[in-house]
Design an enzyme around this catalytic site. Structure first.
Site, short mmCIF file in Angstrom:
data_model
loop_
_atom_site.label_atom_id
_atom_site.label_comp_id
_atom_site.label_asym_id
_atom_site.label_seq_id
_atom_site.Cartn_x
_atom_site.Cartn_y
_atom_site.Cartn_z
N ASP A 218 0.88 -1.29 0.17
CA ASP A 218 0.19 0.04 -0.11
C ASP A 218 0.88 1.25 -0.08
O ASP A 218 2.02 1.11 0.19
CB ASP A 218 -1.02 -0.13 1.33
CG ASP A 218 -2.33 0.57 1.13
OD1 ASP A 218 -2.36 1.33 0.13
OD2 ASP A 218 -3.26 0.24 1.63
N ASP B 74 -10.76 1.27 -3.63
CA ASP B 74 -11.31 1.24 -2.13
C ASP B 74 -12.87 1.22 -2.07
O ASP B 74 -13.54 0.74 -1.18
CB ASP B 74 -10.81 2.31 -1.21
CG ASP B 74 -9.59 1.80 -0.70
OD1 ASP B 74 -8.88 0.95 -0.77
OD2 ASP B 74 -8.93 2.68 0.41
#
Ligand code: GLA
Length: 748
Positions: A475, A541
């Site tokens: 990430d 997301d």
């Protein structure tokens, strides 16, 4: 490794009349004609449709036909936009190379072409015709001490890519401001398409006219960006997925970068791209070199053709993933930071029972990371929540034949962490006294400091050595603001990006087979450079299937479906609050690398049974999905979206019809299934999995296909005349499987 320098003909210090060399490269329906007239810098006389075998006379004709008349009140020679445009050739638009020496000189280069190499061999012939090939041009401005190694590759897929490396052959340092490559597109390219976006809304298309001026997409986020241009296209007015000539470029770089489309008053149009350098960050010492990223360029008739060159290129790489992309379960939206072994093993049991093949433990397993305010940079398993380490969970997962994946965010650091307390100087920031604004309560670790790099590398290596970890979800959750080395104040963005690549490369080299998912607050790091060292991207997301219909559709403009993480989440979307049926969620996730991100303990028995059926379907069809060609039907403004994947042999296909909105008329137009073979006959079978789409009103052909074992239909009907669309509620979908009917045995 920087490529070997190719020799510059040292007698060349000015364009030489007569030193003309022309090359025609062609592959997979694309021709590129490169013209080095009189030893000037290489220009492209044609980049577009295949021209066939030209011969010397034909090659000259292409180049001469591309020369403009000289208008009044302009430079007295025809202007050509070179691959590295410069004023000394009369180019009054954005220069390709900008920089200067300490005394202010060197800002206006006069590069000319010295040597040319074709696939590693010096080229002396005036005319050359070849297939896919690599051409390297040694450009030089001897007086100003600048050399550019310009590499142009036409790949077997017809994808073109180019990059440039600048060497300082002068006696003083050269401060480089910009090295941007540019490709000409013809006047037919009247419309632009690129992408905007934000967190949870990546890759939102935007169109505009290609007018005079510069459409400049600059990225100063230090990561590719949720708002990345992605692919900047120029095409014929109204170009769609299937029609209209389209030219597109993509700058393959995960740090600051730019894409641009420029039209100058002469009418010349270019598409370009390169790294965006911060002031003073690239200072090339005498003898040293700066190398820019690849600029990829794809041409085709319609956006599908443009995308398919990228897809074929990625699929042809040696390290490309295999087609059995494992069904994945990621625990993030199921448990967030609530790490509890009993709950997580229970989730693993439920996942295994469904046929899940990879289990990913997300954020929250290390250091003081009990929420997103602390702990980044301390990559040691938290004994508070994991008293026996990760071993018990990993064993549980692997004993159930699932691979284990782990979330990490190696480039980041929380101010509230052991490492930041011990080494505040390892944080990227403008000065010893100041830090950038926090973003998601975090800062960025300065990987250009060797000790900081070693710290994170060693902690990652220790985890990979200790545990059976098959993949990392890597990430990167913030933009890089004021990205400097604190002790010197010098911009560190360029080196930071390269260091992140090096970190990935070192971990992969030490752990062959380790997969990496590129995630960045969702889909903010999707580019072809990060994909050289990663195996999938997390598209967004936002797992709301309605939103994902759009985001997946356009993410696929650059990357094939197997590289796009595509999950089935809970009924109510955590990022939009919308409710969707399981069938629409699964239907939308199917065209991608399938996963689940849902607390399965909350799913009903019926939901689990349906989920199992979708997973079975994915496992049956992934071979087709990940080797076939993506086609997207042009349906104007219609909210009935039709896309499919067709096997390269065109004997098998899976199509999805998705209602992403409602229409003003009760009946929408015919459905035409692009890409199938019009001369074949296909058996079309609607696949109804789980709950029937609400208010599905099938037209007679579909009624019959549902009652019988599908329907045999001529390809010409499917492709050309079309089928009436069923009526469907919004946010519902239907799948169609198509298989070519084998020819009946000839009558004896
Ligand atoms: C980012 C990612 C999410 C999740 C969280 C964890 O937002 O995009 O998928 O991993 O971080 O903090």
């Amino acid at each position: 490794m920087s490529p070997r320098r190719i020799p510059v003909d040292s007698t060349v210090i000015a364009p030489r009349p007569g030193a003309t060399r022309r090359l025609h490269l062609h592959a997979a329906g694309v021709s590129v004609v490169l013209d080095v007239t009189d030893g000037r810098i290489p220009a492209i006389a044609h980049w577009g449709a295949e021209l066939g075998k030209l011969g010397p006379a034909g090659l000259d004709a292409v180049c001469e036909a591309a020369v403009d008349p000289v208008p009044h009140n302009a430079v007295d020679v025809p202007v050509r936009s070179g691959l590295l445009p410069q004023q000394s050739d009369g180019w009054i638009g954005r220069p390709g190379l900008s920089g200067s020496r300490p005394d202010g000189s060197g800002w206006v280069p006069r590069l000319v072409t010295g040597g040319i190499e074709l696939d590693g061999h010096p080229l002396s012939r005036a005319h050359t015709e070849t297939g896919a090939a690599t051409v390297r041009f040694a450009l030089a401005d001897e007086e100003q001490g600048l050399e550019v190694d310009l590499e142009v590759q036409l790949l077997p897929t017809g994808l073109l890519r180019l990059r440039a490396a600048l060497t300082n052959t002068g006696a003083t340092p050269y401060a480089l401001d910009e090295l941007t490559l540019a490709l000409p597109v013809p006047a037919e390219a009247e419309e632009l398409l690129d992408f905007a976006g934000r967190w949870t809304r990546e890759r939102t298309p935007q169109r505009r006219d290609f007018t005079v001026g510069t459409h400049l997409r600059e990225n100063r986020r230090g990561r590719t960006g949720a708002d990345a241009a992605h692919v900047l296209h120029a095409g014929q007015t109204g170009f769609g997925f299937r029609d209209g000539e389209v030219w597109g470029v993509h700058t393959a770089f995960s740090g600051n970068h730019r894409h641009l489309a420029e039209q100058i008053s002469t009418g010349h149009r270019v598409l370009g791209g390169g790294e965006l350098l911060l002031p003073g960050e690239v200072r090339i010492d005498p003898g040293a070199q700066y190398r820019g990223p690849w600029l990829y360029a794809s041409y085709g008739e319609g956006l599908d053709a443009v995308a398919s060159r990228f897809h074929r290129h990625l699929r042809a790489r040696e390290h490309h993933v295999d087609r059995r992309r494992p069904v994945t379960l990621n625990v993030w939206e199921a448990v967030y930071f609530d790490h509890d072994l009993a709950r997580l093993t229970d989730l693993a049991d439920r996942a295994a029972a469904l046929g899940v093949e990879r289990y990913v433990l997300d954020d929250g397993w290390f250091g003081s990371r009990r929420d997103d305010s602390s702990g980044l940079g301390d990559w040691v398993v938290s004994r508070e929540v994991w008293p026996d380490g990760l071993g018990p969970l990993i064993d549980h997962v692997t004993e159930r034949s699932m691979e284990f994946g782990l979330w990490v965010e190696p480039e980041m650091v929380s101010e509230d962490s052991e490492v930041a307390r011990a080494h505040p100087e390892w944080i990227l920031g403008p000065s010893p006294a100041a830090l950038p604004l926090e973003s998601r309560h975090q800062q960025v670790l300065n990987l250009t400091i060797p000790e900081a790099f070693a710290h994170v590398r060693d902690q990652m290596m220790a985890l990979l050595d200790e545990y059976d970890i098959g993949s990392l979800k890597w990430d990167h959750n913030r933009d890089l603001l004021e990205a400097a080395t604190r002790s010197t104040g010098r911009a560190a963005m360029h080196e930071q990006t390269l260091a992140a690549y090096r970190l990935m490369d070192e971990l992969r080299a030490a752990h062959p087979g380790l997969e990496i998912e590129s995630c960045s607050s969702g889909g903010a790091r999707v580019d072809l450079a990060v994909l050289e060292r990663t195996d999938r991207v997390w598209v967004s997301d936002c797992i709301d299937p309605l939103e994902r219909q759009q985001m997946n559709r356009w993410t696929a403009q650059l990357i094939p479906l197997e590289l796009m993480g595509s999950h089935i989440a809970s009924g109510r979307s955590h990022t939009t609050g919308r409710l969707h049926t399981l069938s629409f969620r699964a239907h939308s996730a199917l065209f991608g690398h399938l996963g689940i991100e849902w607390d399965l303990a909350e799913a009903s028995e019926e939901e689990l049974a349906e989920l199992r059926a979708w997973i079975d379907l994915y496992r049956e069809r992934r071979e087709l999905l990940f080797r076939g060609d993506l086609v997207r039907a042009d349906r104007g403004e219609s909210p009935l979206w039709l896309q499919g994947v067709i096997s390269p042999e065109r004997d098998e296909a899976l199509f999805s019809l998705s209602a992403v909105g409602r229409t003003a008329t009760s009946q929408d137009a015919h459905l035409r299934f692009p890409g199938l073979d019009p001369s074949a006959t296909y058996r079309l079978r609607p696949l109804l999995i789980g709950e029937r789409p609400s208010n599905l009103i099938p037209p007679p052909w579909l009624e019959r296909a549902l009652e019988e074992d599908g329907l045999a239909l001529p390809g010409a009907v499917l492709v050309r005349s079309g089928l009436t669309a069923p009526l469907l509620d919004p946010e519902q979908g239907l799948l169609f499987s198509l298989v070519r009917e084998t020819d009946p045995a000839p009558v004896p």
